[in-house]
Write a protein that holds these residues in place. Structure first.
Motif, mmCIF file in Angstrom:
data_model
loop_
_atom_site.group_PDB
_atom_site.id
_atom_site.type_symbol
_atom_site.label_atom_id
_atom_site.label_comp_id
_atom_site.label_asym_id
_atom_site.label_seq_id
_atom_site.Cartn_x
_atom_site.Cartn_y
_atom_site.Cartn_z
ATOM 1 N N TYR A 214 0.838 -1.208 0.000
ATOM 2 C CA TYR A 214 0.000 0.000 0.000
ATOM 3 C C TYR A 214 0.870 1.254 0.000
ATOM 4 C CZ TYR A 214 -2.768 3.761 2.057
ATOM 5 O OH TYR A 214 -3.351 4.985 2.318
ATOM 6 N N TYR A 215 1.869 1.296 0.879
ATOM 7 C CA TYR A 215 2.714 2.493 0.974
ATOM 8 C C TYR A 215 3.581 2.679 -0.273
ATOM 9 C CZ TYR A 215 1.375 3.575 5.740
ATOM 10 O OH TYR A 215 0.658 3.947 6.840
ATOM 11 N N ILE A 216 3.932 1.577 -0.908
ATOM 12 C CA ILE A 216 4.682 1.698 -2.165
ATOM 13 C C ILE A 216 3.780 2.283 -3.251
ATOM 14 C CG2 ILE A 216 5.811 0.385 -3.997
ATOM 15 C CD1 ILE A 216 6.741 -1.602 -1.839
ATOM 16 N N ALA A 217 2.533 1.822 -3.307
ATOM 17 C CA ALA A 217 1.593 2.275 -4.339
ATOM 18 C C ALA A 217 1.139 3.708 -4.113
ATOM 19 C CB ALA A 217 0.389 1.344 -4.387
ATOM 20 N N VAL A 218 0.978 4.115 -2.838
ATOM 21 C CA VAL A 218 0.485 5.461 -2.510
ATOM 22 C C VAL A 218 1.366 6.543 -3.103
ATOM 23 C CG1 VAL A 218 0.302 7.108 -0.594
ATOM 24 C CG2 VAL A 218 -0.858 4.911 -0.464
ATOM 25 N N ALA A 219 2.667 6.298 -3.112
ATOM 26 C CA ALA A 219 3.614 7.303 -3.615
ATOM 27 C C ALA A 219 3.394 7.616 -5.092
ATOM 28 C CB ALA A 219 5.041 6.808 -3.399
ATOM 29 N N MET A 220 2.686 6.740 -5.797
ATOM 30 C CA MET A 220 2.492 6.935 -7.237
ATOM 31 C C MET A 220 1.036 7.236 -7.591
ATOM 32 S SD MET A 220 4.907 3.810 -8.607
ATOM 33 C CE MET A 220 4.078 2.570 -7.594
ATOM 34 N N MET A 221 0.186 7.515 -6.577
ATOM 35 C CA MET A 221 -1.244 7.695 -6.841
ATOM 36 C C MET A 221 -1.746 9.049 -6.365
ATOM 37 S SD MET A 221 -2.623 3.893 -5.750
ATOM 38 C CE MET A 221 -4.255 4.140 -6.415
ATOM 39 N N SER A 222 -2.859 9.485 -6.938
ATOM 40 C CA SER A 222 -3.503 10.729 -6.520
ATOM 41 C C SER A 222 -4.331 10.462 -5.264
ATOM 42 C CB SER A 222 -4.416 11.252 -7.631
ATOM 43 O OG SER A 222 -5.482 10.345 -7.858
ATOM 44 N N PRO A 223 -4.661 11.513 -4.472
ATOM 45 C CA PRO A 223 -5.436 11.321 -3.236
ATOM 46 C C PRO A 223 -6.773 10.614 -3.459
ATOM 47 C CG PRO A 223 -4.480 13.512 -3.280
ATOM 48 C CD PRO A 223 -4.202 12.899 -4.617
ATOM 49 N N SER A 224 -7.465 10.929 -4.569
ATOM 50 C CA SER A 224 -8.759 10.288 -4.821
ATOM 51 C C SER A 224 -8.599 8.793 -5.089
ATOM 52 C CB SER A 224 -9.451 10.952 -6.015
ATOM 53 O OG SER A 224 -8.640 10.848 -7.182
ATOM 54 N N ASP A 225 -7.493 8.422 -5.721
ATOM 55 C CA ASP A 225 -7.239 7.002 -5.991
ATOM 56 C C ASP A 225 -6.857 6.249 -4.721
ATOM 57 O OD1 ASP A 225 -7.769 7.277 -8.691
ATOM 58 O OD2 ASP A 225 -5.687 7.737 -9.205
ATOM 59 N N VAL A 226 -6.219 6.966 -3.779
ATOM 60 C CA VAL A 226 -5.788 6.344 -2.529
ATOM 61 C C VAL A 226 -6.991 5.834 -1.730
ATOM 62 C CG1 VAL A 226 -4.744 6.801 -0.270
ATOM 63 C CG2 VAL A 226 -3.619 7.612 -2.346
ATOM 64 N N VAL A 227 -8.102 6.598 -1.780
ATOM 65 C CA VAL A 227 -9.320 6.188 -1.071
ATOM 66 C C VAL A 227 -9.770 4.800 -1.534
ATOM 67 C CG1 VAL A 227 -11.777 6.675 -0.724
ATOM 68 C CG2 VAL A 227 -10.109 8.540 -0.672
ATOM 69 N N TRP A 228 -9.761 4.599 -2.838
ATOM 70 C CA TRP A 228 -10.218 3.314 -3.384
ATOM 71 C C TRP A 228 -9.176 2.217 -3.219
ATOM 72 C CZ3 TRP A 228 -15.091 2.946 -3.665
ATOM 73 C CH2 TRP A 228 -15.867 4.080 -3.958
ATOM 74 N N LEU A 229 -7.910 2.629 -3.120
ATOM 75 C CA LEU A 229 -6.867 1.643 -2.812
ATOM 76 C C LEU A 229 -7.052 1.114 -1.397
ATOM 77 C CD1 LEU A 229 -4.234 0.189 -3.637
ATOM 78 C CD2 LEU A 229 -2.979 2.138 -2.680
ATOM 79 N N LYS A 230 -7.371 2.023 -0.448
ATOM 80 C CA LYS A 230 -7.658 1.610 0.920
ATOM 81 C C LYS A 230 -8.866 0.685 0.952
ATOM 82 C CE LYS A 230 -5.909 5.655 3.451
ATOM 83 N NZ LYS A 230 -6.296 6.809 4.312
ATOM 84 N N TYR A 231 -9.858 1.029 0.144
ATOM 85 C CA TYR A 231 -11.076 0.212 0.073
ATOM 86 C C TYR A 231 -10.751 -1.198 -0.416
ATOM 87 C CZ TYR A 231 -15.512 -1.535 -1.780
ATOM 88 O OH TYR A 231 -16.605 -2.316 -2.079
ATOM 89 N N ALA A 232 -9.946 -1.294 -1.478
ATOM 90 C CA ALA A 232 -9.573 -2.598 -2.023
ATOM 91 C C ALA A 232 -8.805 -3.420 -0.990
ATOM 92 C CB ALA A 232 -8.737 -2.414 -3.288
ATOM 93 N N GLY A 233 -7.900 -2.756 -0.279
ATOM 94 C CA GLY A 233 -7.143 -3.450 0.763
ATOM 95 C C GLY A 233 -8.049 -3.913 1.892
ATOM 96 N N GLY A 234 -9.010 -3.064 2.265
ATOM 97 C CA GLY A 234 -9.961 -3.425 3.316
ATOM 98 C C GLY A 234 -10.818 -4.604 2.922
ATOM 99 N N VAL A 235 -11.241 -4.630 1.653
ATOM 100 C CA VAL A 235 -12.048 -5.754 1.144
ATOM 101 C C VAL A 235 -11.253 -7.055 1.228
ATOM 102 C CG1 VAL A 235 -13.047 -6.770 -0.942
ATOM 103 C CG2 VAL A 235 -13.522 -4.382 -0.374
#
Length: 261
Positions: A214-235
Motif C-alpha cells: 500500500y505504501y509503495i503504491a500510494v507514492a504513485m497515486m492521486s489522493p482520490s485514488d488512494v481512497v479506493w486503494l484503501k477500500y480494495a485493501g480493506g475488502v
C-alpha cells in the motif's frame, strides 16, 4: 493433523463448489467495506443527503449479511463437530474425509434461526449483566483491573465452546449457564491459546505484506485514488478475516470433540 489450521484451510478450498462460496464471501466483504469508504466523501461543507441515505441502507444490508455469516458459521461448526465425532470411530477415515462439511448458501442456512437468535440474545444479556458487575469491581484501586482482565480472558477463550455446545444439536437447554465459562476454561485454554496465536499470526503477516504494498503504491497515486486503494485493501483483509474465522471455528470444533466439555 486432524483439526489443524492447515487442514481447515484445505477443506475450505477443496470441497465441491468452493469457488462459488468464496465468491459470496468476497461479495460480503465488498459490501461490508462500502459504508466507511463512502463516509470519506461526506464533509461539513459537502453533506450529500442521497449519499447519506445510501450509507444507511448499506449499513442495514451489512447487518443482515452479518446474520447470514453467523448462521453460516453455526452450521459449519455443527457439520465439523459431527465430522470429528464420526472420524474418531470410523474405520475408513480417508473415505470420511471426502464428506463435505461446508454449508450451502441457500434457504437451509436459516434452519434453527429462532433457536440461534434466542441463544445469542440470552447470552448477550448475561454477558452485559456480568460485565456491569465486573466493571464495578474494576473500580477498586490497584486490584480492580484483575477481575476485568480475568473476565475478558475467560470469555474470549470459553465462549466459542459454548457456541459449539449449542451448534452440536441446536439446543439451548443446558447451554445458558454462565458457570459454563469457568468450567470450560481450564480444559481448553492451552490449545485455544495456540490456535489464537496461529490465527492472529497468519492475519498479521498477510496484513503487513498488504500494508507494505500500500505504501509503495500510494507514492504513485492521486489522493482520490488512494481512497479506493484503501477500500480494495480493506475488502481483501475482510475476506481473509472471514476465511480465518471459519478455520478458527473448524479447529474449535476439533478441540471441543477431543476434550470433555
Amino acid at each position: 493433523m486432524a483439526g489443524g489450521f492447515l487442514e481447515g484451510v484445505i477443506r475450505l478450498y477443496t470441497e465441491k463448489g468452493w469457488q462459488f462460496k468464496h465468491l459470496i464471501f468476497f461479495v460480503f466483504a465488498v459490501i461490508a467495506m462500502l459504508p466507511d469508504t463512502l463516509k470519506t466523501f461526506i464533509t461539513k461543507d459537502n453533506v450529500n443527503l442521497e449519499l447519506l441515505g445510501t450509507i444507511v441502507i448499506l449499513n442495514l444490508l451489512v447487518f443482515v449479511l452479518g446474520i447470514c455469516f453467523s448462521l453460516f458459521i453455526l452450521h459449519f461448526t455443527h457439520n465439523s463437530i459431527k465430522y470429528f465425532q464420526k472420524l474418531m470411530v470410523a474405520e475408513n477415515k480417508q473415505m470420511l474425509k471426502k464428506v463435505p462439511i461446508v454449508p450451502r448458501f441457500d434457504g437451509s442456512l436459516f434452519k434453527h434461526f429462532g433457536a440461534f437468535a434466542c441463544f445469542s440474545i440470552v447470552w448477550w444479556l448475561l454477558l452485559m449483566v456480568i460485565s456491569v458487575v465486573v466493571v464495578i469491581f474494576g473500580m477498586i484501586p490497584i486490584i480492580g483491573v484483575i477481575p476485568v482482565l480475568c473476565f475478558t480472558v475467560v470469555v474470549s477463550f470459553a465462549l466459542p465452546y459454548i457456541n459449539a455446545r449449542f451448534a452440536e444439536n441446536y439446543q439451548t437447554r443446558g447451554n445458558l449457564n454462565p458457570a459454563l465459562l469457568f468450567s470450560i476454561f481450564p480444559e481448553i485454554w492451552k490449545p485455544t491459546l495456540l490456535l489464537m496465536l496461529k490465527c492472529v499470526g497468519v492475519f498479521l503477516c498477510i496484513a503487513l505484506v498488504l500494508i507494505l504494498h500500500y505504501y509503495i503504491a500510494v507514492a504513485m497515486m492521486s489522493p482520490s485514488d488512494v481512497v479506493w486503494l484503501k477500500y480494495a485493501g480493506g475488502v481483501f483483509l475482510t475476506y481473509i478475516g472471514y476465511v480465518i474465522t471459519l478455520v478458527y471455528s473448524y479447529s474449535i470444533a476439533y478441540i471441543y470433540c477431543t476434550n470433555d466439555i
